[in-house]
Design a protein around this motif. Sequence first.
Motif, PDB file in Angstrom:
ATOM      1  N   ARG A 130       0.819  -1.217   0.000  1.00  0.00           N
ATOM      2  CA  ARG A 130       0.000   0.000   0.000  1.00  0.00           C
ATOM      3  C   ARG A 130       0.853   1.268   0.000  1.00  0.00           C
ATOM      4  O   ARG A 130       0.658   2.158  -0.847  1.00  0.00           O
ATOM      5  N   ASP A 131       1.806   1.354   0.906  1.00  0.00           N
ATOM      6  CA  ASP A 131       2.591   2.586   1.048  1.00  0.00           C
ATOM      7  C   ASP A 131       3.442   2.869  -0.185  1.00  0.00           C
ATOM      8  O   ASP A 131       3.595   4.027  -0.595  1.00  0.00           O
ATOM      9  N   LEU A 146      -6.263   2.514  -2.499  1.00  0.00           N
ATOM     10  CA  LEU A 146      -5.829   1.901  -3.758  1.00  0.00           C
ATOM     11  C   LEU A 146      -6.942   1.893  -4.797  1.00  0.00           C
ATOM     12  O   LEU A 146      -6.866   1.160  -5.788  1.00  0.00           O
ATOM     13  N   LEU A 165      -6.052  -6.569  -0.219  1.00  0.00           N
ATOM     14  CA  LEU A 165      -5.804  -5.578  -1.269  1.00  0.00           C
ATOM     15  C   LEU A 165      -7.125  -5.111  -1.881  1.00  0.00           C
ATOM     16  O   LEU A 165      -7.273  -3.936  -2.236  1.00  0.00           O
ATOM     17  N   LEU A 168      -8.781  -2.530   0.261  1.00  0.00           N
ATOM     18  CA  LEU A 168      -8.161  -1.208   0.143  1.00  0.00           C
ATOM     19  C   LEU A 168      -8.624  -0.462  -1.100  1.00  0.00           C
ATOM     20  O   LEU A 168      -8.162   0.649  -1.369  1.00  0.00           O
TER      21      LEU A 168
END
Length: 370
Positions: A130-131, A146, A165, A168
């Motif tokens: 993510r980062d 995301l 994921l 997100l």
Amino acid sequence: MWGGRKLSCSGRRFLGVLGSGSRARRAERPRLAPWAVFSDVQLICTLQNKPWNFKEYGTMCIKSCRMTFSSLNRIEIYWPPWTQPYSSSRTTVDSSEVKTFLALAHKWWDEEGVYAPLHSMNDLRVPFIRDNLLKTVANHHPGKPLFGMKILDVGCGGGLLTEPLGRLGASVFGIDPVEENIKTAQHHKAFDPVLDKKIEYRACSLEEIVQDTEETFDAVVASEVVEHVADLEAFIQCCCQGLKPGGSLFITTINKTQLSYALGIVFSEQIAGIVPKGTHTWEKFVSPEKLESILESNGLSVQTVAGMLYNPFSGCWHWSKHTSLNYAAHAVKSVAADRSGPAELVAEEGAEVPQAKASTPAGVHEELRK
């Protein structure tokens, strides 16, 4: 049991008879003329490079056979198998690895079972992905950071990383060569209507995706996968082909060291039983240096390599300064390399070739300070 000397003598006698027999057979076989001309159809047959077998003795002889049709004014060349051009249809899937994970397909979502270390690994790998992806976008949705990104999760298994994921905000495409794994992943995502729209699964290999679709992804994730593939360089090449220019490749894997053999195989598999026996093969482990070399040769610039450490007593993962066991890597596909091909060509044209960086993300620094 036969004595070695008797077997050796009888073997020589047998080979002598076999040799004379094979010579006799070859003598009886009618010889073909090296060429023949048929005036009625103007057909010229020239023998060159056509394999055929002596099936009765299990040996192979190479004969020459190339046919030239003068009426068509065309020559067709037959390539021997060992000189055929590289085919992208070659699979990177190891059939023995498929059998290993097939037997465990129903255990993916047991958080106390054999995949417990992968469940807890999400505490590191999800923020890591993510980062690093957020560094590539100017603005993002606060609740779905995301959102709008397309991610390919290679070797997704039962969807342990795919689902976080998707939550997100990313649109995630999970693939795995084990069909039972995909069935488990599809069954589990059905419990969440939101994930059902964000995630798509398919039982296939990575090279099938590259061949069958022209779609490219913002990120390709191969977490705990590269140590199980049959051809690492071909696998990385396919990952690169599936990425958009400027897209990110994320890999977590195990270093090839004596310590990784002692702890990753002897202790984890044979003594403590943290993972099933036969899950890993030490010869397939890859060092960060070798992985970085393969990535850069395929137009990927390594941004981050960070060590990971698992505590079997607490069941938790932590970032580490050392990469002698597990590590995570993030690489970015070069835009210039995508347009112009290999890095050498880009350099010749005067373009800048991106250099690899050995930086560590801010989140990792914070964890190390703790």
